[in-house]
Design a protein around this motif. Sequence first.
Motif, PDB file in Angstrom:
ATOM      1  N   PRO A  81       0.725  -1.129  -0.127  1.00  0.00           N
ATOM      2  CA  PRO A  81      -0.030   0.042  -0.152  1.00  0.00           C
ATOM      3  C   PRO A  81       0.971   1.241  -0.038  1.00  0.00           C
ATOM      4  CG  PRO A  81       0.142  -1.007   2.277  1.00  0.00           C
ATOM      5  CD  PRO A  81       0.746  -1.878   1.389  1.00  0.00           C
ATOM      6  N   PHE A  82       0.153   2.206  -0.595  1.00  0.00           N
ATOM      7  CA  PHE A  82       0.867   3.644  -0.555  1.00  0.00           C
ATOM      8  C   PHE A  82      -0.266   4.537  -0.769  1.00  0.00           C
ATOM      9  CE2 PHE A  82       0.660   2.491  -4.924  1.00  0.00           C
ATOM     10  CZ  PHE A  82       0.353   3.952  -5.545  1.00  0.00           C
ATOM     11  N   VAL A  83       0.022   5.774   0.127  1.00  0.00           N
ATOM     12  CA  VAL A  83      -1.097   6.960   0.039  1.00  0.00           C
ATOM     13  C   VAL A  83      -0.509   8.027  -0.860  1.00  0.00           C
ATOM     14  CG1 VAL A  83      -2.166   8.597   1.521  1.00  0.00           C
ATOM     15  CG2 VAL A  83      -1.728   6.296   2.350  1.00  0.00           C
ATOM     16  N   VAL A  84      -1.596   8.757  -1.498  1.00  0.00           N
ATOM     17  CA  VAL A  84      -1.333   9.971  -2.407  1.00  0.00           C
ATOM     18  C   VAL A  84      -2.311  10.926  -2.099  1.00  0.00           C
ATOM     19  CG1 VAL A  84      -1.365  10.814  -4.769  1.00  0.00           C
ATOM     20  CG2 VAL A  84      -0.259   8.308  -4.391  1.00  0.00           C
ATOM     21  N   ILE A  85      -1.737  12.069  -1.488  1.00  0.00           N
ATOM     22  CA  ILE A  85      -2.510  13.275  -1.047  1.00  0.00           C
ATOM     23  C   ILE A  85      -2.431  14.171  -2.368  1.00  0.00           C
ATOM     24  CG2 ILE A  85      -2.736  15.320   0.434  1.00  0.00           C
ATOM     25  CD1 ILE A  85      -2.970  12.573   1.790  1.00  0.00           C
ATOM     26  N   THR A  86      -3.453  14.677  -2.797  1.00  0.00           N
ATOM     27  CA  THR A  86      -3.533  15.465  -3.868  1.00  0.00           C
ATOM     28  C   THR A  86      -4.196  17.101  -3.932  1.00  0.00           C
ATOM     29  OG1 THR A  86      -5.945  14.611  -4.715  1.00  0.00           O
ATOM     30  CG2 THR A  86      -3.853  13.516  -5.466  1.00  0.00           C
ATOM     31  N   ASP A  87      -4.992  17.223  -2.686  1.00  0.00           N
ATOM     32  CA  ASP A  87      -5.789  18.276  -2.638  1.00  0.00           C
ATOM     33  C   ASP A  87      -5.950  18.623  -0.944  1.00  0.00           C
ATOM     34  OD1 ASP A  87      -6.707  19.421  -5.207  1.00  0.00           O
ATOM     35  OD2 ASP A  87      -7.614  17.171  -5.228  1.00  0.00           O
ATOM     36  N   SER A  88      -6.088  19.663  -0.573  1.00  0.00           N
ATOM     37  CA  SER A  88      -6.288  20.324   0.720  1.00  0.00           C
ATOM     38  C   SER A  88      -7.200  21.121   0.926  1.00  0.00           C
ATOM     39  CB  SER A  88      -4.958  20.602   1.410  1.00  0.00           C
ATOM     40  OG  SER A  88      -4.779  21.942   0.918  1.00  0.00           O
ATOM     41  N   LEU A  89      -8.169  21.290   2.085  1.00  0.00           N
ATOM     42  CA  LEU A  89      -8.965  22.204   2.178  1.00  0.00           C
ATOM     43  C   LEU A  89      -8.833  22.799   3.571  1.00  0.00           C
ATOM     44  CD1 LEU A  89     -12.175  20.045   1.309  1.00  0.00           C
ATOM     45  CD2 LEU A  89     -11.203  21.721  -0.040  1.00  0.00           C
ATOM     46  N   ARG A  90      -8.861  24.048   3.702  1.00  0.00           N
ATOM     47  CA  ARG A  90      -8.741  24.937   4.941  1.00  0.00           C
ATOM     48  C   ARG A  90      -9.849  24.940   5.590  1.00  0.00           C
ATOM     49  NH1 ARG A  90      -4.978  30.123   3.191  1.00  0.00           N
ATOM     50  NH2 ARG A  90      -3.252  29.024   2.153  1.00  0.00           N
ATOM     51  N   ALA A  91      -9.658  24.637   6.919  1.00  0.00           N
ATOM     52  CA  ALA A  91     -10.957  25.036   8.033  1.00  0.00           C
ATOM     53  C   ALA A  91     -10.942  26.379   8.119  1.00  0.00           C
ATOM     54  CB  ALA A  91     -10.529  24.132   9.255  1.00  0.00           C
ATOM     55  N   LYS A  92     -12.025  27.098   8.155  1.00  0.00           N
ATOM     56  CA  LYS A  92     -12.269  28.282   8.051  1.00  0.00           C
ATOM     57  C   LYS A  92     -12.841  28.996   9.215  1.00  0.00           C
ATOM     58  CE  LYS A  92     -12.356  28.740   3.258  1.00  0.00           C
ATOM     59  NZ  LYS A  92     -13.274  28.339   2.254  1.00  0.00           N
ATOM     60  N   HIS A  93     -13.590  27.731  10.041  1.00  0.00           N
ATOM     61  CA  HIS A  93     -14.398  28.071  11.405  1.00  0.00           C
ATOM     62  C   HIS A  93     -13.786  27.091  12.291  1.00  0.00           C
ATOM     63  CE1 HIS A  93     -17.260  30.289   9.148  1.00  0.00           C
ATOM     64  NE2 HIS A  93     -17.385  29.328   8.077  1.00  0.00           N
ATOM     65  N   TYR A  94     -12.955  27.398  13.344  1.00  0.00           N
ATOM     66  CA  TYR A  94     -12.514  26.592  14.150  1.00  0.00           C
ATOM     67  C   TYR A  94     -12.051  27.165  15.686  1.00  0.00           C
ATOM     68  CZ  TYR A  94      -8.684  29.438  12.392  1.00  0.00           C
ATOM     69  OH  TYR A  94      -7.885  30.484  11.849  1.00  0.00           O
ATOM     70  N   GLU A  95     -11.803  26.554  16.773  1.00  0.00           N
ATOM     71  CA  GLU A  95     -11.376  26.919  17.787  1.00  0.00           C
ATOM     72  C   GLU A  95      -9.974  26.634  17.965  1.00  0.00           C
ATOM     73  OE1 GLU A  95     -13.783  25.565  20.908  1.00  0.00           O
ATOM     74  OE2 GLU A  95     -15.720  26.072  19.724  1.00  0.00           O
ATOM     75  N   SER A  96      -9.116  27.536  18.322  1.00  0.00           N
ATOM     76  CA  SER A  96      -7.697  27.327  18.538  1.00  0.00           C
ATOM     77  C   SER A  96      -6.750  28.263  19.326  1.00  0.00           C
ATOM     78  CB  SER A  96      -6.859  27.228  17.052  1.00  0.00           C
ATOM     79  OG  SER A  96      -6.958  28.379  16.523  1.00  0.00           O
ATOM     80  N   THR A  97      -5.838  27.637  20.052  1.00  0.00           N
ATOM     81  CA  THR A  97      -4.760  28.216  20.620  1.00  0.00           C
ATOM     82  C   THR A  97      -3.609  28.278  19.975  1.00  0.00           C
ATOM     83  OG1 THR A  97      -4.231  26.514  22.201  1.00  0.00           O
ATOM     84  CG2 THR A  97      -6.130  28.035  22.538  1.00  0.00           C
ATOM     85  N   LYS A  98      -2.438  28.727  20.611  1.00  0.00           N
ATOM     86  CA  LYS A  98      -1.309  28.637  20.207  1.00  0.00           C
ATOM     87  C   LYS A  98      -0.847  27.072  20.270  1.00  0.00           C
ATOM     88  CE  LYS A  98       3.132  30.481  20.130  1.00  0.00           C
ATOM     89  NZ  LYS A  98       3.150  31.177  18.572  1.00  0.00           N
ATOM     90  N   GLY A  99      -1.459  26.156  21.071  1.00  0.00           N
ATOM     91  CA  GLY A  99      -1.089  24.627  21.166  1.00  0.00           C
ATOM     92  C   GLY A  99      -2.243  23.709  20.785  1.00  0.00           C
ATOM     93  N   SER A 100      -3.332  24.137  20.472  1.00  0.00           N
ATOM     94  CA  SER A 100      -4.547  23.238  20.161  1.00  0.00           C
ATOM     95  C   SER A 100      -5.483  23.742  18.979  1.00  0.00           C
ATOM     96  CB  SER A 100      -5.329  23.264  21.333  1.00  0.00           C
ATOM     97  OG  SER A 100      -6.145  24.350  21.569  1.00  0.00           O
ATOM     98  N   PHE A 101      -6.060  22.777  18.332  1.00  0.00           N
ATOM     99  CA  PHE A 101      -6.893  22.977  17.251  1.00  0.00           C
ATOM    100  C   PHE A 101      -8.299  22.183  17.388  1.00  0.00           C
ATOM    101  CE2 PHE A 101      -8.783  22.330  13.179  1.00  0.00           C
ATOM    102  CZ  PHE A 101      -8.793  23.697  12.525  1.00  0.00           C
ATOM    103  N   LYS A 102      -9.469  23.010  17.141  1.00  0.00           N
ATOM    104  CA  LYS A 102     -10.647  22.054  17.161  1.00  0.00           C
ATOM    105  C   LYS A 102     -11.484  22.652  16.052  1.00  0.00           C
ATOM    106  CE  LYS A 102     -14.761  21.170  20.140  1.00  0.00           C
ATOM    107  NZ  LYS A 102     -15.278  21.508  21.260  1.00  0.00           N
ATOM    108  N   PHE A 103     -11.921  21.603  15.194  1.00  0.00           N
ATOM    109  CA  PHE A 103     -12.885  21.766  14.208  1.00  0.00           C
ATOM    110  C   PHE A 103     -14.214  22.169  15.038  1.00  0.00           C
ATOM    111  CE2 PHE A 103      -9.781  19.110  11.977  1.00  0.00           C
ATOM    112  CZ  PHE A 103      -9.630  19.781  10.723  1.00  0.00           C
ATOM    113  N   THR A 104     -15.033  23.093  14.368  1.00  0.00           N
ATOM    114  CA  THR A 104     -16.197  23.403  14.703  1.00  0.00           C
ATOM    115  C   THR A 104     -17.396  22.588  13.748  1.00  0.00           C
ATOM    116  OG1 THR A 104     -16.520  25.321  13.531  1.00  0.00           O
ATOM    117  CG2 THR A 104     -15.671  25.503  15.752  1.00  0.00           C
ATOM    118  N   LYS A 105     -18.411  22.619  14.326  1.00  0.00           N
ATOM    119  CA  LYS A 105     -19.662  22.254  13.704  1.00  0.00           C
ATOM    120  C   LYS A 105     -19.761  23.013  12.194  1.00  0.00           C
ATOM    121  CE  LYS A 105     -24.549  21.330  13.375  1.00  0.00           C
ATOM    122  NZ  LYS A 105     -25.568  21.307  13.981  1.00  0.00           N
ATOM    123  N   GLU A 106     -19.678  24.376  12.344  1.00  0.00           N
ATOM    124  CA  GLU A 106     -19.611  25.168  10.982  1.00  0.00           C
ATOM    125  C   GLU A 106     -18.205  24.645   9.854  1.00  0.00           C
ATOM    126  OE1 GLU A 106     -21.722  27.090  14.314  1.00  0.00           O
ATOM    127  OE2 GLU A 106     -19.747  26.237  14.021  1.00  0.00           O
TER     128      GLU A 106
END
Length: 102
Positions: A49-74
């Motif tokens: 097996p191998f993995v190919v990453i071809t695209d990315s999507l940025r989270a625009k709504h989130y909760e974060s600090t300098k040391g943590s990140f959390k996706f919101t429902k939005e």
Amino acid sequence: YEQPNQNEIPVFLDFDVMLDMERHAASDKNVELGGVLLGGQFHDEEGKPFVVITDSLRAKHYESTKGSFKFTKEAWTEITKERNEFAEDLAIRRQNYQETSR
């Protein structure tokens, strides 16, 4: 980047995706940022097996600090909507990243 050992699955990352992740991480150095990676798992001619990453999507709504990140429902609602614009066989892989000093 480097040759994986026998126990690791090789991951191939599109250069433009890497550049976009770096730009996103550098856009706000005060908090951790994140998004999702889109790609797929495949098998080579030997069945390994191998993995190919071809695209990315940025989270625009989130909760974060300098040391943590959390996706919101939005965030998930918007990512799901954006994800639907890509081929159905691309799976989502979460990504968290923080700009580090070099």
